[in-house]
Enzyme design. Structure first.
Site, PDB file in Angstrom:
ATOM      1  N   ARG A  18       3.233  -6.424 -12.180  1.00  0.00           N
ATOM      2  CA  ARG A  18       4.481  -6.998 -11.669  1.00  0.00           C
ATOM      3  C   ARG A  18       5.163  -7.830 -12.760  1.00  0.00           C
ATOM      4  O   ARG A  18       4.554  -8.703 -13.364  1.00  0.00           O
ATOM      5  CB  ARG A  18       4.210  -7.874 -10.449  1.00  0.00           C
ATOM      6  CG  ARG A  18       5.475  -8.304  -9.711  1.00  0.00           C
ATOM      7  CD  ARG A  18       5.155  -9.142  -8.486  1.00  0.00           C
ATOM      8  NE  ARG A  18       4.228  -8.457  -7.596  1.00  0.00           N
ATOM      9  CZ  ARG A  18       4.584  -7.522  -6.714  1.00  0.00           C
ATOM     10  NH1 ARG A  18       5.866  -7.161  -6.622  1.00  0.00           N
ATOM     11  NH2 ARG A  18       3.679  -6.957  -5.936  1.00  0.00           N
ATOM     12  N   GLU A  41      -0.008   0.521 -11.291  1.00  0.00           N
ATOM     13  CA  GLU A  41       1.134   0.342 -10.388  1.00  0.00           C
ATOM     14  C   GLU A  41       2.136  -0.612 -11.031  1.00  0.00           C
ATOM     15  O   GLU A  41       1.772  -1.720 -11.428  1.00  0.00           O
ATOM     16  CB  GLU A  41       0.644  -0.230  -9.059  1.00  0.00           C
ATOM     17  CG  GLU A  41       1.734  -0.771  -8.156  1.00  0.00           C
ATOM     18  CD  GLU A  41       1.195  -1.658  -7.053  1.00  0.00           C
ATOM     19  OE1 GLU A  41       1.976  -2.468  -6.525  1.00  0.00           O
ATOM     20  OE2 GLU A  41      -0.004  -1.549  -6.717  1.00  0.00           O
ATOM     21  N   THR A  70       5.754  -1.924  -4.227  1.00  0.00           N
ATOM     22  CA  THR A  70       6.925  -2.490  -3.546  1.00  0.00           C
ATOM     23  C   THR A  70       7.955  -1.400  -3.261  1.00  0.00           C
ATOM     24  O   THR A  70       9.162  -1.598  -3.421  1.00  0.00           O
ATOM     25  CB  THR A  70       7.546  -3.654  -4.346  1.00  0.00           C
ATOM     26  OG1 THR A  70       6.500  -4.448  -4.922  1.00  0.00           O
ATOM     27  CG2 THR A  70       8.366  -4.559  -3.436  1.00  0.00           C
ATOM     28  N   LYS A 130      -3.876  -0.621   1.898  1.00  0.00           N
ATOM     29  CA  LYS A 130      -3.923  -1.820   1.072  1.00  0.00           C
ATOM     30  C   LYS A 130      -3.974  -3.023   2.004  1.00  0.00           C
ATOM     31  O   LYS A 130      -2.970  -3.381   2.615  1.00  0.00           O
ATOM     32  CB  LYS A 130      -2.680  -1.878   0.173  1.00  0.00           C
ATOM     33  CG  LYS A 130      -2.585  -3.135  -0.668  1.00  0.00           C
ATOM     34  CD  LYS A 130      -1.291  -3.163  -1.475  1.00  0.00           C
ATOM     35  CE  LYS A 130      -0.116  -3.666  -0.669  1.00  0.00           C
ATOM     36  NZ  LYS A 130       1.078  -3.935  -1.514  1.00  0.00           N
ATOM     37  N   GLY A 180      -3.725  -7.967  -9.605  1.00  0.00           N
ATOM     38  CA  GLY A 180      -2.429  -8.387 -10.108  1.00  0.00           C
ATOM     39  C   GLY A 180      -2.531  -9.507 -11.117  1.00  0.00           C
ATOM     40  O   GLY A 180      -2.878  -9.288 -12.278  1.00  0.00           O
TER      41      GLY A 180
END
EC number: 4.1.2.21
Length: 212
Positions: A18, A41, A70, A130, A180
């Site tokens: 992210r 991702e 997302t 998830k 993350g």
């Protein structure tokens, strides 16, 4: 709709990047692949995410699972398919998004928090679930919800997971994770990401080595 299964992975870990910028994608993604990550991702609330995804897809060796997180709309699924993404991760359960992604041949991992959401995602044909945020549900919450789910459905814990709590999830039979901020934060250099990846995989192998 037939469920598209997750591909076999030695370590079922998804690196969540992210905030990654397109100009950083080659170095950061390369560092992760070199250390042993095979699923990546890039969330769509990152800067110019489809450019980064396209870069990752082009450089990844066969067998790597590259895609977006997302993902909220069918239009985003179409765009993801255009750049070659094979992984669709969403924070919610939107059956139309899940079904379209499946028709595009994508592995789908919608985010769930309740039994109702989990069963709706399974009915829509999700490849896996998830559980997010795992730090709130905890191993006991995931165990309770999993009891009512199809036994062949892959479950990943995401949100607040790092090498310090792999063992807690191993105790309930969870071995798939989305990682993350424990692995990557915006602005980290490829070298820093490589070191974090090495430490993370070593910790994972220490817990799960005998189960792989």
């Amino acid at each position: 709709m037939d469920r598209i299964p997750l591909p076999p992975m030695e370590r079922p870990l998804i690196a969540i990047l992210r905030g990654l910028k397109p100009e950083e994608a080659e170095g950061v993604v390369g560092a992760l692949i070199e250390t042993g990550f095979t699923a990546i991702e890039i969330p769509l609330n990152s800067p110019d995410p489809f450019r980064s995804i396209e870069t990752a897809v082009k450089m990844a060796p066969a067998g790597c699972l590259i895609g977006a997180g997302t993902v909220l709309t069918t239009a985003q699924v179409e765009r993801l398919a255009d750049v070659g993404g094979r992984l669709m991760v969403s924070p919610n359960v939107e059956p139309a998004v899940i079904r379209l992604a499946a028709t595009k041949g994508m592995v789908t991992m919608p985010g769930v928090f309740t039994p109702t959401e989990a069963l709706a995602a399974a009915a829509a044909g999700a490849s896996g679930l998830k559980f997010f945020p795992a730090s709130v549900l905890g191993p006991s919450g995931i165990t309770a919800i999993r009891a009512v789910l199809p036994g062949d459905l892959e479950i990943a814990a995401v949100g607040g997971v790092s090498e310090v709590n792999f063992a807690d999830y191993a105790a309930i039979g969870i071995r798939s994770f989305g990682l993350g901020s424990s692995l990557y934060k915006p602005g980290m250099s490829a070298g820093d990401v490589r070191q974090r990846a090495i430490a993370t995989l070593a910790a994972y192998d220490a817990v799960y080595g005998g189960q792989q």
